[in-house]
Scaffold this motif. Sequence first.
Motif, short mmCIF file in Angstrom:
data_model
loop_
_atom_site.label_atom_id
_atom_site.label_comp_id
_atom_site.label_asym_id
_atom_site.label_seq_id
_atom_site.Cartn_x
_atom_site.Cartn_y
_atom_site.Cartn_z
N ARG A 97 -4.32 2.71 -8.69
CA ARG A 97 -3.05 2.01 -8.01
C ARG A 97 -2.35 1.22 -9.30
NH1 ARG A 97 -0.01 1.39 -4.40
NH2 ARG A 97 1.01 1.83 -6.40
N ARG A 104 -2.80 -1.76 1.09
CA ARG A 104 -2.88 -2.95 -0.27
C ARG A 104 -2.91 -1.41 -1.71
NH1 ARG A 104 -8.64 -6.04 1.15
NH2 ARG A 104 -8.76 -3.88 2.38
N TYR A 105 -3.87 -0.93 -1.26
CA TYR A 105 -4.10 0.11 -2.21
C TYR A 105 -2.75 1.37 -2.46
CZ TYR A 105 -7.94 -2.71 -2.48
OH TYR A 105 -8.76 -3.53 -2.36
#
Length: 388
Positions: A193, A228-229
């Motif tokens: 990420r 989120r990732y």
Amino acid sequence: MTDKMLPIQDDAAAPDVLQQRMAERMAQLQEQGLLRQRTVYRAPVNFAANDYLALASSPALADAAMQALQRGVGCGSGASALVSGYQSEHLALEQALCQHTGHEAALLFCSGFSANQALLKTLFQPGDTVLSDKLIHASVIDGAKDAGVTLRRFLHNDADSATRLAAKHRPLALITESVFSMDGDCAPLMALRQIADQQGAWLIVDDAHGFGTPVTFPDIGSQPCDARYADIQLITFGKAMGCQGAALLGSQALIDFMVANCRHYIYSTALSPLAAATALAALTLMQDHRLCQQLAENITYFRQRCAHVGIALTASVTAIQPVIIGDSHRTLAIAQQLRGAGFAVGAIRPPTVPRGSARLRITLNAGHSQAQIDAFITALQQALAAHR
Ligand SMILES: Cc1ncc(COP(=O)(O)O)c(C=O)c1O
């Protein structure tokens, strides 16, 4: 047919090139121990499937499918999504998946393979560079080929290698699996990420084998992969959800773009509403954390028992537990002996895995009992000993 129309018997007929080519290729595969053949699945105990939560033939899921049929949900969608195939079951499933993962929007496909291929072919253009893990799934590789993309592959799960390649090639996206299908190990999601962010690139995560299962990522621990990732997350319904189909999840802009441009989506019959309704029921059943807990306990039990009897496993802590054999013929022979003893395991050979790393792909699921695991390990010990 008149005499005039009878085919002429020509002694010097041209050789059937395709027939010859097929025969040669099949003989070569056979000799190398790499011939793939189907067998009707009959083994009573399955240590080969991706049905990690044992939902595929669970009464609860069958019941949900039956109820959907009874309220008039169609077996077929009847048309592509842009014609009349997109129905309330599809919308409901997309919304539930978004709620579950935190992504803005979702798009359904009939399989994960077509979703990956469609994504790459639609999103990228010839000349683009994309980075992926060395062991990325065939569907991503094929999609990259279709798109004319330059696919650079970093060393497996190696964030340093990804950093170096990213700095050198300035990719538009990084692609990884969350849990690797043939090794069962987990990607360094947070590191990838960060690399993607530094390069202004997207992170695409194929979460086929992670979704719904107990995972432990090296740098984010036991959190599930979600928005989120991953800028884009692929989920297949054919693994832990025990159904059929797949979804791409991402931003609304991405999904709008895919709807407007994706040939796999536009020119193909939409996922059946029954499949969508069943997948939605599976998603609901998955929320019962006892299934995941049971699977985690079975994985631990399996690993402990193998350690006790001296069966060498890899470091994988997921439901996928490979036993590396090396030789393809031996791998097949062991898998066949296990099948004869009533246990199905995958005999995975090159090119699915690198040369010299043929393996038994053993998968645990939430429905296995400890007695079944014990019996399997005994049979595995015997088969390994018989084919040293
Ligand atoms: C990592 C990965 N991605 C995608 C797919 C394709 O998914 P599906 O089986 O739904 O076509 C698979 C299936 O084996 C897979 O292992």
